[in-house]
Enzyme design. Structure first.
Site, short mmCIF file in Angstrom:
data_model
loop_
_atom_site.label_atom_id
_atom_site.label_comp_id
_atom_site.label_asym_id
_atom_site.label_seq_id
_atom_site.Cartn_x
_atom_site.Cartn_y
_atom_site.Cartn_z
CG ASP A 187 -2.06 1.00 1.10
OD1 ASP A 187 -3.21 0.55 0.95
OD2 ASP A 187 -1.79 2.22 1.15
CB ILE A 188 0.74 4.28 -2.11
CG1 ILE A 188 1.82 5.17 -2.67
CG2 ILE A 188 -0.51 5.05 -1.75
CD1 ILE A 188 1.46 5.77 -4.02
CG HIS A 238 -8.75 -3.04 -2.53
ND1 HIS A 238 -9.69 -2.33 -3.24
CD2 HIS A 238 -8.58 -2.37 -1.37
CE1 HIS A 238 -10.05 -1.26 -2.54
NE2 HIS A 238 -9.39 -1.26 -1.39
P1 AMP Z 1 -9.85 1.38 0.29
O1 AMP Z 1 -10.20 2.56 1.15
O2 AMP Z 1 -10.15 0.08 0.95
O3 AMP Z 1 -10.44 1.49 -1.10
O4 AMP Z 1 -8.27 1.39 0.17
C1 AMP Z 1 -7.56 1.89 -0.92
C2 AMP Z 1 -6.10 1.78 -0.56
O5 AMP Z 1 -5.35 1.95 -1.75
C3 AMP Z 1 -5.61 2.84 0.41
O6 AMP Z 1 -5.06 2.19 1.56
C4 AMP Z 1 -4.56 3.62 -0.38
O7 AMP Z 1 -3.47 4.02 0.41
C5 AMP Z 1 -4.16 2.60 -1.43
N1 AMP Z 1 -3.60 3.13 -2.68
C6 AMP Z 1 -4.12 4.12 -3.45
N2 AMP Z 1 -3.37 4.31 -4.55
C7 AMP Z 1 -2.36 3.40 -4.47
C8 AMP Z 1 -1.25 3.08 -5.31
N3 AMP Z 1 -1.02 3.74 -6.46
N4 AMP Z 1 -0.42 2.09 -4.93
C9 AMP Z 1 -0.63 1.43 -3.77
N5 AMP Z 1 -1.66 1.67 -2.94
C10 AMP Z 1 -2.51 2.66 -3.28
#
Ligand code: AMP
Length: 122
Positions: A33-34, A104
């Site tokens: 996760d970023i 996810h």
């Molecule tokens: P959710 O709120 O369950 O939809 O979580 C989305 C997750 O995606 C969050 O924890 C973000 O930090 C993560 N995220 C968003 N963009 C990226 C990216 N480019 N690479 C990795 N993680 C990401």
């Protein structure tokens, strides 16, 4: 809700955006996760166009459902998380604050994660 192929995880799956990959097989891709919220915070996404856990459970073929959840287990095992423990979480919809509309599973680990989720006094 229709699947939006321009969402960020779809773009990662197509190789249009980079990710910090930790695992890949025929059914799933996993990457860090970023914005990690635990020492280990990995996302596992299925290779298919599913908006959410609800969409995936209702519509994905059996082989993909099985392959995806085996992949989640493989990721945790390969990262050495099983002995100390880990938490899986799948946000679905508005109340859960799902931000990315591609199903996810979050894997959190690397410290005591506390019990369940934050409690709110209504
Ligand atoms: P959710 O709120 O369950 O939809 O979580 C989305 C997750 O995606 C969050 O924890 C973000 O930090 C993560 N995220 C968003 N963009 C990226 C990216 N480019 N690479 C990795 N993680 C990401």
């Amino acid at each position: 809700m229709a699947y939006d192929p321009s969402n960020i995880f779809a773009r990662i799956l197509r190789g249009e955006l980079p990710c910090n990959k930790v695992y890949e097989d025929d059914y799933a891709l996993a990457f860090h996760d970023i914005a990690p919220q635990a020492p280990v915070h990995v996302l596992v996404i299925p290779k298919g166009d599913y908006v959410s856990q609800d969409d995936f459970a209702a519509s994905a073929p059996d082989a993909l459902v099985a392959g995806f959840f085996r992949a989640v287990g493989n990721v945790a095992r390969e990262l050495g998380l099983v002995e100390s423990g880990y938490r899986c979480l799948a946000n679905t919809g508005t109340d859960a604050h799902q931000e990315v509309p591609h199903f996810h599973v979050h894997i959190f680990a690397g410290r005591d994660l506390g019990r369940m989720i934050k409690r709110f006094d209504d």
